[in-house]
Motif scaffolding. Structure first.
Motif, short mmCIF file in Angstrom:
data_model
loop_
_atom_site.label_atom_id
_atom_site.label_comp_id
_atom_site.label_asym_id
_atom_site.label_seq_id
_atom_site.Cartn_x
_atom_site.Cartn_y
_atom_site.Cartn_z
N UNK A 1 1.22 -1.24 0.20
CA UNK A 1 0.18 -0.24 0.22
C UNK A 1 0.71 1.13 -0.10
N UNK A 2 1.52 1.24 1.15
CA UNK A 2 2.75 2.49 0.39
C UNK A 2 3.17 2.60 -0.57
N UNK A 3 4.06 1.13 -0.75
CA UNK A 3 5.18 1.05 -2.47
C UNK A 3 4.06 1.86 -3.52
N UNK A 4 3.05 1.93 -3.29
CA UNK A 4 1.97 1.62 -4.93
C UNK A 4 1.85 3.13 -4.64
N UNK A 5 1.54 4.31 -2.61
CA UNK A 5 1.20 5.37 -2.81
C UNK A 5 2.18 6.51 -3.05
N UNK A 6 3.59 5.77 -3.09
CA UNK A 6 4.40 6.40 -3.19
C UNK A 6 5.04 6.56 -5.02
N UNK A 7 4.92 5.48 -5.43
CA UNK A 7 5.11 4.77 -6.76
C UNK A 7 4.18 6.52 -8.09
N UNK A 8 2.89 6.14 -7.31
CA UNK A 8 1.88 7.42 -7.80
C UNK A 8 2.57 8.24 -7.64
N UNK A 9 2.80 9.25 -6.48
CA UNK A 9 3.16 10.22 -6.50
C UNK A 9 4.83 10.27 -7.60
N UNK A 10 5.83 9.50 -6.31
CA UNK A 10 7.12 10.18 -6.96
C UNK A 10 7.57 9.18 -8.56
N UNK A 11 6.68 8.39 -8.77
CA UNK A 11 7.13 8.28 -10.74
C UNK A 11 6.00 8.71 -11.28
N UNK A 12 5.08 8.05 -11.00
CA UNK A 12 4.42 8.74 -11.69
C UNK A 12 3.20 10.27 -11.96
N UNK A 13 3.74 11.45 -10.59
CA UNK A 13 2.94 12.15 -10.33
C UNK A 13 4.78 13.05 -10.76
N UNK A 14 5.27 13.60 -9.47
CA UNK A 14 6.42 14.87 -9.89
C UNK A 14 7.80 13.99 -11.18
N UNK A 15 7.80 12.83 -10.71
CA UNK A 15 9.30 12.67 -11.37
C UNK A 15 10.58 12.52 -10.68
N UNK A 16 11.56 12.71 -11.12
CA UNK A 16 12.20 13.20 -10.77
C UNK A 16 12.84 14.46 -10.44
N UNK A 17 12.74 15.01 -11.17
CA UNK A 17 12.35 16.74 -11.22
C UNK A 17 12.27 16.95 -9.96
N UNK A 18 10.56 17.10 -9.78
CA UNK A 18 10.10 17.14 -9.00
C UNK A 18 9.97 17.00 -7.70
N UNK A 19 10.64 15.24 -7.14
CA UNK A 19 10.98 15.34 -6.40
C UNK A 19 12.35 15.92 -6.06
N UNK A 20 12.99 16.34 -6.59
CA UNK A 20 14.16 17.60 -6.35
C UNK A 20 13.98 18.22 -6.14
N UNK A 21 12.88 19.08 -6.54
CA UNK A 21 12.27 20.68 -6.13
C UNK A 21 11.25 20.26 -4.88
N UNK A 22 10.69 19.13 -4.82
CA UNK A 22 9.95 18.82 -3.20
C UNK A 22 11.64 18.71 -1.74
N UNK A 23 12.53 18.59 -2.27
CA UNK A 23 14.15 18.21 -1.56
C UNK A 23 13.87 19.96 -0.69
N UNK A 24 13.94 20.73 -2.02
CA UNK A 24 14.50 22.04 -2.35
C UNK A 24 13.48 22.26 -1.15
N UNK A 25 12.01 21.74 -1.13
CA UNK A 25 10.94 22.69 -0.33
C UNK A 25 11.17 22.57 0.94
N UNK A 26 11.57 21.35 1.62
CA UNK A 26 12.23 20.77 2.57
C UNK A 26 13.45 21.47 3.14
N UNK A 27 14.15 21.80 2.06
CA UNK A 27 15.88 22.30 2.82
C UNK A 27 15.30 23.85 3.19
#
Lengths: 537, 537
Positions: A394-420
């Motif tokens: 369940x966790x894996x599916x939720x993370x896949x939808x967010x990280x792979x299908x929605x944000x992609x690698x670039x979007x995830x880096x943006x998120x990490x900058x937001x957290x930073x």
């Protein structure tokens, strides 16, 4: 970082609707990760299907050295693992038309779930308030895979899986690892786990036997000691300075190791948190990491690099009244701002890196991953198969939808900058409060560059009852005085790597991760009052 | 079972909108579980909050015996566990107005999730098709707890948790356990885990040391052997009949245990799957369980009761051409139809029961639970705190929404009856196919009463090459012949408890859980052809 324009990327015909959001990635080889994915074997997306992390790597490692073998350090338990013996039958499953009555896994018709959805931020609009307003809802259906809508769905994610995790999320994690680290040897691999606490315990079972001692920072993650103790493992604390453990001190300990005095054979394992260490907040410089790695090579020490705070590396601290440093302009700038990992130094395959989503996405997912040489990763995944199994599907599916299908690698880096940037603000809040409220001749600190922790040194020699009263006693009085003043900080002694070693400093650990800004300010004000009262200032 | 009318229940002011769906529960004490819940301490619903399973029990255990202590069987590893030492500071957190900078947990503002929803069946309309049409969507928001909308939300479930699991789901599991089992001693407790595979491994680390032997069925769950072997644990197989392990055989093994011949001290642990055992499909009768429990008492054996298939107990098999037995009319009838567990026999607290959602809700959730005496559960939970931690909070939240807030206990029993009827149809399908397609003088079987597996005995003595050819060789030829005919069944030898013991039977394991009905029919037809060819009939 301004929200980048979204561009469509073609390439993986198994993956529909994926958006690579970020032209800023262009200068680095990760610019089109999704587009450069190899044509994937569709069988690996299926229920409990095996997959090979090597298929997910995009860079070329030809000419790089192979990892060393660790047979001399791995335990008998680790070496004797054969994994799940029923998988021997799996090789016949590819025969066309074969009907299997072999695997005892339930049919998805018996899962009472038709759809799962999560509402998440769009890229660049990451705050809670923005998410409420502009967030998008990602939905996984029960049979999206069979219906060609996605490569991951409820019928696969909610069924049994492999110890290594699903191919869908393992691919993403492998790509992310390659994007962030500059791996120096050929045969590295990733495997998912149920978090780094489990990862560390698994590593102890793989690399130590009862009676062993391992190396760590002189102040270390208390749960690591709590985990090691019942296994009969003791920790040797390496003295530190502001850049982490001292290489010369580590070399001395190992060079002069006396089995009889120590009551243990020479250590084979270093456990370290190189970035924003818990509890000291210390971040090892690149030079320090290289020097420590050399000591590890000299004494053949295997390294557990535990890096939950790697992406909590913050903006430089400019002092209480200076303007903030603007955020990194590009993903490349952001990645360059991160101190290189042990993984990026490691030419021998002597590092097992533990990565975690806990501090940057959510701890409750219980998803982390391990990067190490294929030999070590295979041993790890075999152990997982017969203990934790895969992280929650369940966790894996939720993370896949967010990280792979929605944000992609670039979007995830943006998120990490937001957290930073958010952690930078929190860190600056606590530092400003400390500047304002603490007696500087009694309490001192080094501004943390990363992580969740601010490590406050208390000069107990200035306590009016010192030396009549011991350091431990003064610590206890301060701790209780803090409680009386309505604030809780963790006493430094809770984090001794080894209580039997001599400790001549007095610290308190404060976290700026959890409380809201105004509470942090007030908490430090109370701590200042408590200290003043205790030191009779 | 007809969908029962829904009725509103008041009682737990912390839980809004809960529906107790089922007046059919009226005759048993569970009729108003949700209404009878004790007033709960709200603090336990919070982030990483501790809770006590004892607060969730609703029956009165006064006058029942206390569990025995297991200090003489528990390992040093288990006994020396102190859990997470930082939790010592937790006792101060209840001080009014205290601000804590103590716990290093992230703020939920950094979780990129605003809502999570699942579409699930309404009670009584459980099929996939009905769920598509009449399913309801359950939604958890980020701050439902603070906003008074629910006692569980994203901000708590997606954060760190306790090894024992969230109070929210642990309460439900404790109540369910009390509803299904008639516990015979006072101080029993439950704790969540990441599934029974992990539970069995944890039990081995708690109760055995390298070199030990444990007891199990002569054919046993192969992953249990695969897990035990690297820990230096061997298994002694207890000979079985159609009702499971033979008590007299178990008593003989233990009474005549010779340390030198066996190369191990006398076993202290029985691992058993009492219901729908994997691979034999065997279900131990109540009388058999009581007799085996007595042998365990005589030799002071601790019991691991692994029960993934407990609710896959099916309707009685009436033969190929007889009318089906109608489903249980009430929840009481349903619960009465289940063979009582070892937990319901256990007066000593010598049973650790492993329960699992994998076969009846979804394996991918990686949520299971343990029921045992408080001493054993405390040791288990402490080990979890420093290894697996809690099961995925995402899984826990989804399950809480479904089981507690939507279905309630009555609705879940209805779901279990739905699963029971579905497995009954699948079991009847494979039995009918076997009747039709297998040569009865070569292949024989006992109709399974529970579980996923049909255990087919092959009379190898009728093989034209026997005895010139060995049993193992005949097994391998049949296995490969099956593959040639396009069907895969698992060879019985894969499930030997101990390969060094003598085995004089030849079995194949077929599952009716996974494939659709028409494929099961065709698979068995192919198996029949394969057998006929191999035996030259």
């Amino acid at each position: 970082m301004a929200p980048p324009a979204a561009i469509e990327v073609q390439g993986d015909s198994d993956t529909t609707g994926i958006i690579l959001p970020d032209p800023l990635l262009a200068p680095i080889p990760s610019n089109d990760i999704l587009g450069r994915r190899k044509k994937a074997d569709k069988a690996q997306w299926g229920t409990a299907a095996p997959c090979d992390t090597a298929n997910f790597r995009l860079k070329n490692y030809e000419g790089k050295p192979k990892a060393k073998r660790w047979d001399h350090i791995l335990t008998e338990e680790a070496k004797s693992r054969k994994g799940n013996s029923l998988k021997n039958a799996a090789k016949y499953l590819s025969k066309p038309g074969l009907i299997t009555l072999g695997g005892g896994i339930p049919s998805s018709e018996h899962f009472p779930f038709e759809e799962i959805s999560v509402k998440v931020p769009t890229i660049g609009h990451f705050s809670e308030e923005e998410t409420r307003k502009t967030g998008v809802t990602l939905t996984a259906g029960k049979h999206d895979l069979a219906e060609g809508k996605s490569i991951y769905d409820i019928s696969t994610a909610f069924n049994y899986g492999q110890g290594a995790g699903s191919a869908q999320l393992l691919r993403w994690v492998t790509e992310h690892t390659e994007l962030v680290h500059d791996l120096q040897y050929e045969d590295w691999a990733c495997t998912l786990n149920v978090g780094s606490t489990s990862g560390f315990e698994a590593a102890l079972r793989m690399f130590t036997r009862p009676g062993d001692m391992i190396l760590s920072e002189v102040y270390t993650f208390s749960a690591a000691v709590d985990c090691a103790t019942p296994l009969g493992i003791r920790v040797v604390g390496i003295p530190m300075d502001g850049e982490g453990p001292l290489p010369s001190a580590m070399d001395d300990i190992l060079t002069n190791w006396d089995v009889n005095t120590r009551g243990a054979r020479k250590p084979r394992l270093l456990y370290t948190v190189p970035t924003g260490q818990n509890p000291t907040g210390c971040t090892q410089s690149f030079a320090r990491r290289k020097a420590l790695y050399k000591v590890c090579q000299k004494h053949d020490i295997y390294v557990i690099e535990d890096e939950p705070y790697y992406f909590l590396q913050m903006q430089p601290y400019t002092g209480p009244n200076s303007p903030d440093v603007p955020p990194p302009k590009t993903h490349q700038d952001f990645l360059k701002s991160l101190v290189p990992s042990y993984l990026s130094i490691d030419t021998d395959g002597r590092v097992m890196r533990l990565d975690s989503f806990s501090k940057v996405v959510s701890p409750g997912s219980r998803i982390g991953w391990v990067t190490a040489s294929r030999q070590v990763v295979a041993a790890y995944a075999k152990a997982s198969d017969l203990s934790t199994q895969n992280p929650s599907g369940i966790s894996q599916l939720v993370f896949f939808k967010l990280l792979d299908e929605h944000w992609g690698h670039g979007g995830y880096l943006d998120w990490l900058v937001h957290i930073r940037m958010s952690y930078t603000r929190r860190r600056d809040t606590i530092l400003a409060a400390c500047e304002r409220h603490l007696p500087h001749d009694i309490v001192s600190w080094i501004p943390p560059m990363a992580g969740m922790f601010h490590w406050l040194k208390v000069d107990y020699t200035k306590h009016p009852d010192y030396p009549a009263e011991s350091v431990e006693s003064i610590q206890e009085r301060i701790f209780m005085g803090n409680i009386d003043h309505g604030v809780l900080l963790m006493p430094g002694s809770y984090f001794y790597a080894n209580v039997e070693e001599k400790h001549e400093d007095l610290f308190f650990r404060a976290t700026y991760a959890a409380a809201p800004a105004e509470k942090i300010e007030e908490a430090i004000r109370r701590f200042g009052e408590s200290i003043r009262k205790e030191f009779r200032l």
